[in-house]
Design a protein around this motif. Structure first.
Motif, mmCIF file in Angstrom:
data_model
loop_
_atom_site.group_PDB
_atom_site.id
_atom_site.type_symbol
_atom_site.label_atom_id
_atom_site.label_comp_id
_atom_site.label_asym_id
_atom_site.label_seq_id
_atom_site.Cartn_x
_atom_site.Cartn_y
_atom_site.Cartn_z
ATOM 1 N N GLY A 164 0.835 -0.880 -0.036
ATOM 2 C CA GLY A 164 0.130 0.037 -0.053
ATOM 3 C C GLY A 164 0.821 1.376 0.138
ATOM 4 N N PRO A 165 0.105 2.449 0.051
ATOM 5 C CA PRO A 165 0.928 3.672 -0.180
ATOM 6 C C PRO A 165 1.927 3.865 1.178
ATOM 7 C CG PRO A 165 -1.296 4.316 -0.640
ATOM 8 C CD PRO A 165 -1.098 2.411 -0.216
ATOM 9 N N LEU A 166 3.170 4.555 0.883
ATOM 10 C CA LEU A 166 4.116 4.646 1.740
ATOM 11 C C LEU A 166 3.522 5.726 2.949
ATOM 12 C CD1 LEU A 166 7.181 5.041 -0.697
ATOM 13 C CD2 LEU A 166 7.296 3.798 1.293
ATOM 14 N N ARG A 167 3.762 5.434 4.009
ATOM 15 C CA ARG A 167 3.200 6.394 5.158
ATOM 16 C C ARG A 167 4.499 6.797 6.167
ATOM 17 N NH1 ARG A 167 -1.502 7.467 2.967
ATOM 18 N NH2 ARG A 167 -3.003 5.754 2.693
ATOM 19 N N LYS A 168 5.670 6.396 5.824
ATOM 20 C CA LYS A 168 6.613 6.806 6.578
ATOM 21 C C LYS A 168 8.030 7.252 5.695
ATOM 22 C CE LYS A 168 7.191 2.769 8.707
ATOM 23 N NZ LYS A 168 7.996 1.659 9.697
ATOM 24 N N PRO A 169 8.746 8.094 6.060
ATOM 25 C CA PRO A 169 9.870 8.603 5.194
ATOM 26 C C PRO A 169 10.675 7.215 4.562
ATOM 27 C CG PRO A 169 10.010 9.971 7.338
ATOM 28 C CD PRO A 169 8.805 8.638 7.518
ATOM 29 N N TYR A 170 11.199 7.526 3.277
ATOM 30 C CA TYR A 170 11.563 6.528 2.507
ATOM 31 C C TYR A 170 12.719 7.057 1.735
ATOM 32 C CZ TYR A 170 9.084 8.748 -1.316
ATOM 33 O OH TYR A 170 8.822 9.537 -2.189
ATOM 34 N N ARG A 171 13.481 6.035 1.119
ATOM 35 C CA ARG A 171 14.637 6.288 0.234
ATOM 36 C C ARG A 171 14.598 4.988 -0.600
ATOM 37 N NH1 ARG A 171 17.500 5.460 5.198
ATOM 38 N NH2 ARG A 171 18.111 3.372 5.655
ATOM 39 N N PHE A 172 15.164 5.227 -1.896
ATOM 40 C CA PHE A 172 15.069 4.406 -2.915
ATOM 41 C C PHE A 172 16.352 4.342 -3.835
ATOM 42 C CE2 PHE A 172 13.205 8.016 -5.131
ATOM 43 C CZ PHE A 172 13.932 7.918 -6.207
ATOM 44 N N ARG A 173 16.700 3.026 -4.220
ATOM 45 C CA ARG A 173 17.428 3.071 -5.463
ATOM 46 C C ARG A 173 17.332 2.137 -6.393
ATOM 47 N NH1 ARG A 173 19.868 -1.776 -4.312
ATOM 48 N NH2 ARG A 173 19.871 -2.646 -2.199
ATOM 49 N N TYR A 174 17.878 2.030 -7.530
ATOM 50 C CA TYR A 174 17.728 1.106 -8.577
ATOM 51 C C TYR A 174 18.181 0.125 -8.297
ATOM 52 C CZ TYR A 174 14.759 4.251 -11.593
ATOM 53 O OH TYR A 174 13.654 4.900 -12.091
ATOM 54 N N ARG A 175 17.623 -1.297 -8.619
ATOM 55 C CA ARG A 175 18.186 -2.317 -8.581
ATOM 56 C C ARG A 175 19.648 -2.744 -9.709
ATOM 57 N NH1 ARG A 175 15.228 -5.557 -4.727
ATOM 58 N NH2 ARG A 175 13.340 -4.946 -4.617
ATOM 59 N N LYS A 176 20.488 -3.213 -9.326
ATOM 60 C CA LYS A 176 21.573 -3.225 -10.418
ATOM 61 C C LYS A 176 21.118 -4.367 -11.639
ATOM 62 C CE LYS A 176 25.522 -1.810 -7.540
ATOM 63 N NZ LYS A 176 26.818 -1.856 -6.806
ATOM 64 N N GLU A 177 20.673 -5.487 -11.074
ATOM 65 C CA GLU A 177 20.459 -6.463 -12.002
ATOM 66 C C GLU A 177 19.159 -6.672 -12.211
ATOM 67 O OE1 GLU A 177 22.259 -9.953 -10.440
ATOM 68 O OE2 GLU A 177 24.267 -9.076 -10.622
ATOM 69 N N ARG A 178 18.270 -5.513 -12.591
ATOM 70 C CA ARG A 178 16.924 -5.829 -12.902
ATOM 71 C C ARG A 178 16.617 -6.263 -14.306
ATOM 72 N NH1 ARG A 178 18.399 -0.453 -12.382
ATOM 73 N NH2 ARG A 178 18.412 0.810 -14.325
ATOM 74 N N GLU A 179 15.473 -6.993 -14.449
ATOM 75 C CA GLU A 179 14.871 -7.715 -15.423
ATOM 76 C C GLU A 179 13.792 -6.776 -16.119
ATOM 77 O OE1 GLU A 179 14.359 -9.187 -18.418
ATOM 78 O OE2 GLU A 179 15.774 -10.662 -17.746
ATOM 79 N N TYR A 180 14.082 -6.171 -17.496
ATOM 80 C CA TYR A 180 13.232 -5.241 -17.915
ATOM 81 C C TYR A 180 11.775 -5.802 -18.325
ATOM 82 C CZ TYR A 180 17.047 -1.981 -17.630
ATOM 83 O OH TYR A 180 18.054 -1.175 -16.978
ATOM 84 N N ARG A 181 12.112 -7.066 -18.866
ATOM 85 C CA ARG A 181 10.960 -7.879 -19.114
ATOM 86 C C ARG A 181 9.804 -8.161 -18.211
ATOM 87 N NH1 ARG A 181 13.777 -12.544 -22.818
ATOM 88 N NH2 ARG A 181 15.332 -12.191 -20.900
ATOM 89 N N LEU A 182 10.357 -7.863 -16.999
ATOM 90 C CA LEU A 182 9.258 -8.377 -15.637
ATOM 91 C C LEU A 182 8.210 -6.936 -15.594
ATOM 92 C CD1 LEU A 182 11.603 -9.756 -13.067
ATOM 93 C CD2 LEU A 182 9.767 -10.913 -14.158
ATOM 94 N N HIS A 183 8.485 -5.770 -16.160
ATOM 95 C CA HIS A 183 7.527 -4.816 -15.917
ATOM 96 C C HIS A 183 6.208 -5.148 -16.264
ATOM 97 C CE1 HIS A 183 11.092 -1.657 -17.098
ATOM 98 N NE2 HIS A 183 11.108 -2.223 -15.846
#
Length: 288
Positions: A164-183
């Motif tokens: 569900g929606p974020l309710r607390k402070p957050y940070r993010f980064r892109y995963r290095k080994e991501r699979e584009y066909r999974l979108h």
């Protein structure tokens, strides 16, 4: 249908602290409400364009369009649409989502859908196909936030969009080994978070639209017909606008242009024929 339009908006969960009262640690981002996220002049203008391209009252628009758009805004928060391509800035995912909906509805105005039925049947289904076009455009890339991003709260606990929606402070980064066909594959994890069961019940009453929408959300554009073409063209127009190109060229592109056929063939090869991004021997490497 009237019961769908007359549904009351669900109030925020009792006991949830207001966003403004949440302390934001250094290096983290503060989650915002949908109202705050959508309040910028640019986003308000896009919402106005979206409303003008429907035939609904403000009250009906709030149920069928604004409520899903608000849920989308709360879910994507300040995430970019990509790491270093289009809309690669905080809030880019939300801007891209609004733009592609606006462009898709503009394109939809030139079509009588579904094709091959009587004018009376097309008139009876018109609003459902318009809404379905907007949902297909809005949701087509939502899987990115489930598979491309690693998101965690300031205390180190991991957040997933199905929480569900974020309710607390957050940070993010892109995963290095991501699979584009999974979108596209990941879209199914999330679209029930944005569209409620009354909307699903309504859309499922139109078999042609329902099938086309499910194909778009699964990334099977070769089976999605006109609906898929509208989403692809609207996506191209939004990307062209962001990268300094001319979005009108994307909107005016003929449906069956040679370039489009070549792109469709290349997409098929990349998805089905080639072994890409393999740990061992591979036919090639697919990057963003």
């Amino acid at each position: 249908m009237l019961s769908l339009f007359q549904r009351k908006r669900v109030p925020p969960t009792a006991g949830t602290p207001p966003t403004s009262a949440i302390e934001t640690p250094k290096g983290s981002m503060r989650p915002e409400s949908a109202a705050s996220l959508l309040a910028t002049p640019r986003r308000q203008k896009l919402l106005e364009h979206i409303w003008q391209r429907t035939s609904l009252s403000r009250r009906q628009f709030a149920t069928l369009y604004l409520a899903p758009l608000e849920r989308y805004a709360e879910l994507v928060q300040q995430f970019p649409a990509s790491e270093n391509h289009h809309h690669a800035y905080p809030g880019g995912m939300l801007d891209h989502g609004l733009e592609i909906v606006a462009y898709a509805l503009k394109l939809r105005q030139s079509y009588l859908l579904p094709a091959g039925v009587t004018p009376e049947a097309q008139a009876a289904q018109a609003e459902a196909w318009t809404a379905g076009t907007a949902y297909a455009a809005l949701l087509h890339d939502i899987g990115k936030i489930a598979v491309d991003l690693h998101v965690e709260h300031a205390d180190g606990s991991v957040w997933h969009p199905w929480h569900g929606p974020l309710r607390k402070p957050y940070r993010f980064r892109y995963r290095k080994e991501r699979e584009y066909r999974l979108h596209s594959a990941a879209t199914g994890l999330l679209y029930a978070r944005l569209l409620d069961r009354d909307i699903f019940d309504w859309l499922s009453g139109y078999p042609d639209l329902w099938a086309a929408l499910l194909y778009v959300l699964a990334g099977q554009y070769e089976h999605s017909g006109t609906l898929g073409e509208l989403v692809v063209q609207a996506d191209q127009a939004s990307v062209a606008q962001e990268l300094g190109g001319d979005p009108s060229k994307a909107l005016a592109a003929p449906k069956h242009a040679l370039q489009r056929k070549l792109l469709d063939g290349l997409r098929y090869l990349l998805k089905e024929a080639f072994k890409l991004n393999q740990a061992g021997p591979a036919d090639g490497w697919l990057t963003q």
